[in-house]
Write an enzyme that holds these catalytic residues in place. Structure first.
Site, PDB file in Angstrom:
ATOM      1  N   ARG A 218       0.823  -1.425   0.029  1.00 50.19           N
ATOM      2  CA  ARG A 218       0.025   0.061  -0.036  1.00 50.19           C
ATOM      3  C   ARG A 218       0.899   1.272   0.045  1.00 50.19           C
ATOM      4  NH1 ARG A 218      -5.355  -1.494   3.325  1.00 50.19           N
ATOM      5  NH2 ARG A 218      -5.458  -3.474   2.814  1.00 50.19           N
TER       6      ARG A 218
ATOM      7  N   GLU B  33       0.897   4.015   1.170  1.00 50.30           N
ATOM      8  CA  GLU B  33       0.454   5.009   2.232  1.00 50.30           C
ATOM      9  C   GLU B  33       1.323   6.271   2.212  1.00 50.30           C
ATOM     10  OE1 GLU B  33      -2.104   4.194   4.162  1.00 50.30           O
ATOM     11  OE2 GLU B  33      -2.586   2.062   4.240  1.00 50.30           O
TER      12      GLU B  33
ATOM     13  N   HIS C 189       1.560   2.407  10.227  1.00 54.19           N
ATOM     14  CA  HIS C 189       1.420   2.193   8.800  1.00 54.19           C
ATOM     15  C   HIS C 189       2.836   1.493   8.337  1.00 54.19           C
ATOM     16  CE1 HIS C 189      -2.352   4.404   9.156  1.00 54.19           C
ATOM     17  NE2 HIS C 189      -2.769   3.845   8.375  1.00 54.19           N
TER      18      HIS C 189
ATOM     19  N   GLU D 199      -7.250  -0.312  15.399  1.00 52.01           N
ATOM     20  CA  GLU D 199      -7.530  -1.334  14.397  1.00 52.01           C
ATOM     21  C   GLU D 199      -6.648  -2.547  14.030  1.00 52.01           C
ATOM     22  OE1 GLU D 199      -8.895   0.121  10.577  1.00 52.01           O
ATOM     23  OE2 GLU D 199      -8.442  -1.768   9.755  1.00 52.01           O
TER      24      GLU D 199
ATOM     25  N   SER E 123     -10.004  -5.870   9.717  1.00 52.05           N
ATOM     26  CA  SER E 123     -11.330  -5.267   9.044  1.00 52.05           C
ATOM     27  C   SER E 123     -12.075  -6.531   8.360  1.00 52.05           C
ATOM     28  CB  SER E 123     -11.058  -4.048   8.069  1.00 52.05           C
ATOM     29  OG  SER E 123     -10.923  -2.804   8.564  1.00 52.05           O
TER      30      SER E 123
HETATM   31  O1  4AD Z   1      -8.564  -2.623   6.933  1.00 53.70           O
HETATM   32  P1  4AD Z   1      -8.003  -3.204   5.800  1.00 53.70           P
HETATM   33  O2  4AD Z   1      -7.549  -2.274   4.667  1.00 53.70           O
HETATM   34  O3  4AD Z   1      -9.030  -4.265   5.195  1.00 53.70           O
HETATM   35  C1  4AD Z   1      -8.755  -4.973   4.069  1.00 53.70           C
HETATM   36  O4  4AD Z   1      -7.995  -5.340   3.222  1.00 53.70           O
HETATM   37  C2  4AD Z   1      -9.850  -5.962   3.479  1.00 53.70           C
HETATM   38  N1  4AD Z   1      -9.882  -6.403   2.298  1.00 53.70           N
HETATM   39  C3  4AD Z   1     -10.186  -6.856   4.838  1.00 53.70           C
HETATM   40  C4  4AD Z   1     -11.497  -7.740   4.405  1.00 53.70           C
HETATM   41  O5  4AD Z   1     -11.318  -9.040   4.376  1.00 53.70           O
HETATM   42  N2  4AD Z   1     -12.753  -7.155   4.302  1.00 53.70           N
HETATM   43  O6  4AD Z   1      -6.742  -4.232   5.965  1.00 53.70           O
HETATM   44  C5  4AD Z   1      -6.929  -5.050   6.966  1.00 53.70           C
HETATM   45  C6  4AD Z   1      -5.846  -4.863   8.152  1.00 53.70           C
HETATM   46  C7  4AD Z   1      -5.997  -3.709   8.806  1.00 53.70           C
HETATM   47  O7  4AD Z   1      -7.101  -3.738   9.876  1.00 53.70           O
HETATM   48  C8  4AD Z   1      -4.672  -3.411   9.402  1.00 53.70           C
HETATM   49  O8  4AD Z   1      -4.699  -4.493  10.844  1.00 53.70           O
HETATM   50  C9  4AD Z   1      -3.718  -4.282   8.463  1.00 53.70           C
HETATM   51  O9  4AD Z   1      -4.608  -5.039   7.535  1.00 53.70           O
HETATM   52  N3  4AD Z   1      -3.088  -3.262   7.521  1.00 53.70           N
HETATM   53  C10 4AD Z   1      -2.025  -2.498   7.417  1.00 53.70           C
HETATM   54  N4  4AD Z   1      -1.031  -2.752   8.608  1.00 53.70           N
HETATM   55  C11 4AD Z   1      -0.117  -1.755   8.431  1.00 53.70           C
HETATM   56  N5  4AD Z   1       0.193  -0.891   7.417  1.00 53.70           N
HETATM   57  C12 4AD Z   1      -0.598  -0.851   6.519  1.00 53.70           C
HETATM   58  N6  4AD Z   1      -0.485   0.041   5.325  1.00 53.70           N
HETATM   59  C13 4AD Z   1      -1.787  -1.541   6.506  1.00 53.70           C
HETATM   60  N7  4AD Z   1      -2.875  -1.618   5.768  1.00 53.70           N
HETATM   61  C14 4AD Z   1      -3.610  -2.683   6.420  1.00 53.70           C
HETATM   62 MG    MG Z   2      -9.735  -1.665   7.912  1.00 51.00          MG
END
Ligand code: 4AD
Ligand code: MG
Length: 418
Positions: A196, A198, A205, A341, A344
């Protein structure tokens, strides 16, 4: 018994020579004790051994244990495999503290140190526990592509890659593919990297992180998915508490026991709670980091370290979440661990027409998702799943301040080496 590892400390106490070896077998070092009158030949070899040497030894646990740092051994055989060609750039003994920036550069070397080693041993334990949970509960492990043609989590954080003549992206999430696999397997899981872009440098992150992803079909509602997630998280946390006592001790963290079910809060309730605390929260937006943290404090006081927030508003979610009828709310949930969080998930829209409508509603073009949409035409059961962030979970279990501490080789705004 044969043990291999690296020398992290060397000390001469009177005529006794002490060499501490960090090995793969445990988080605590092996403390090798040499006495010139007891083992004169080995003593002469050991005298020339210093910090940074790679060696193997054969020996037995000493009858008398005086060291507080590790397990003492008397040695019967000693073989040196490598020695440093120059002094180590960081202190692996733990005597001198190391700044985060240097730590991240030399993590692969610092992992000889019990405190650093402990983090990565627990990380491996988290993954091991997750696999054990899935295997016991009828999930099949799958692997989905990391080079993709369409994003799942919004265009803003997509990394572009040149894929021959066309443009592609690095996968942000296995979301679309794990859903497609519910067209032929009831329950799937994948342990996978997320990429990602970010934009911000935060302590929570990364640009490359790892997720434990689940998708399960034939559900009767979002509760079935939440049950899987809470059981999984409780299993992992309790597994670590049971099997990684030395690691937790090395890091000075208290072990936690979680019991299910976790507390469930409706998104609307959360809005009310936070407003009563004087925070400015909207009904149609995701929670800010500040709001998440404040809620964490309130829930910790009530003895709920881990809790769900269910029913996020449609404007704040990705297109694939199922919407409640005639409402702005969806079946999306978050799982938060003391104000952060960690996952999700939710129930998905499995009805073809409604899904096409949802994609349009988000301003996206259904044509770009035709490969995904096709999977919804031939008997797609009601389904749902989640993504659980490995580093975020580890951060909370080990009480780490910065998410970067949970990874060997960090990918963030300024780091692409080592
Ligand atoms: O909340 P996210 O974006 O949800 C999804 O990816 C959905 N596809 C999930 C689903 O099945 N509906 O990402 C899931 C989790 C977040 O809650 C976080 O813990 C972690 O992945 N995460 C990251 N951790 C660190 N750095 C980042 N840039 C992250 N992005 C997501
Ligand atoms: Mg999320």
């Amino acid at each position: 018994m044969r043990v291999c590892g690296w020398v992290i400390r060397r000390a001469q106490v009177g005529r006794v020579l002490i060499i501490e070896v960090s090995s793969s077998s445990s988080v605590k070092p092996c403390v090798l004790v040499f006495k010139p009158e007891r083992e004169p030949d080995l003593y002469n070899v050991a005298r020339n051994i210093d910090v940074g040497f790679a060696l193997c030894f054969e020996g037995r646990v000493a009858e008398e244990q005086k060291s507080k740092r590790g397990v003492e051994y008397t040695v019967e055989k000693l073989e040196v495999y490598a020695k440093p060609t120059e002094p180590l750039p960081v202190d692996t003994s733990g005597k001198t503290p190391v700044l985060l920036d240097t730590r991240l550069k030399y993590r692969w070397l610092l992992a000889r140190k019990p405190e650093e080693r402990a983090i990565f041993r627990v990380r491996a334990g988290v993954i091991k526990a997750a696999r054990e949970y899935f295997e016991e509960n009828g999930f099949i492990e799958v692997h989905t592509p990391k080079i993709v043609a369409a994003g799942a989590e919004g265009g803003a954080t997509l990394f572009k890659v040149q894929y021959f003549e066309s443009e592609a992206y690095l996968s942000q999430s296995p979301q679309l593919y794990k859903q497609m696999l519910v067209a032929s397997f009831e329950k799937v899981y994948e342990i996978t990297p997320y990429f990602r872009a970010e934009k911000f440098n935060t302590t929570r992150h990364l640009n490359e992180s790892w997720g434990i992803d689940v998708e399960q079909g034939f559900i009767s509602g979002v509760e079935d998915v939440m049950k899987t997630l809470e059981e999984l998280v409780a299993f992992i946390v309790n597994y670590v508490s049971r099997n990684y006592r030395d690691e937790l001790e090395a890091l000075g963290v208290e072990s936690l026991r979680l019991t299910t079910p976790f507390k469930r809060l409706k998104f609307t309730e959360v809005v009310d709670i936070l407003r009563s605390e004087g925070l400015d929260v909207r009904e149609d937006e995701d929670l800010s980091d500040l709001a998440e943290r404040k809620l964490g404090e309130i829930m910790a006081e009530k003895k709920h370290p881990v809790y769900f927030i269910v029913g996020f508003p449609w404007p704040s979610t990705a297109f694939y979440y199922m919407r409640e009828e005639n409402s702005i709310y969806t079946r999306k949930f978050d799982l938060d661990f003391m104000g952060l969080e960690i996952a999700s998930g939710g129930q998905r829209e499995h009805r073809y027409e409604k899904l096409v409508e949802a994609i349009r509603d988000k301003g996206l073009n259904p044509e770009n998702y035709s490969f995904y949409l096709e999977a919804f035409k031939y008997g797609m059961p009601p389904h749902g799943g989640f993504g659980l962030g490995v580093e975020r979970l580890l951060m909370k279990i080990l009480n780490l301040e910065n998410i970067r501490e949970a990874v060997f080789f960090v990918r963030d705004r300024t780091r692409i080496v080592p």
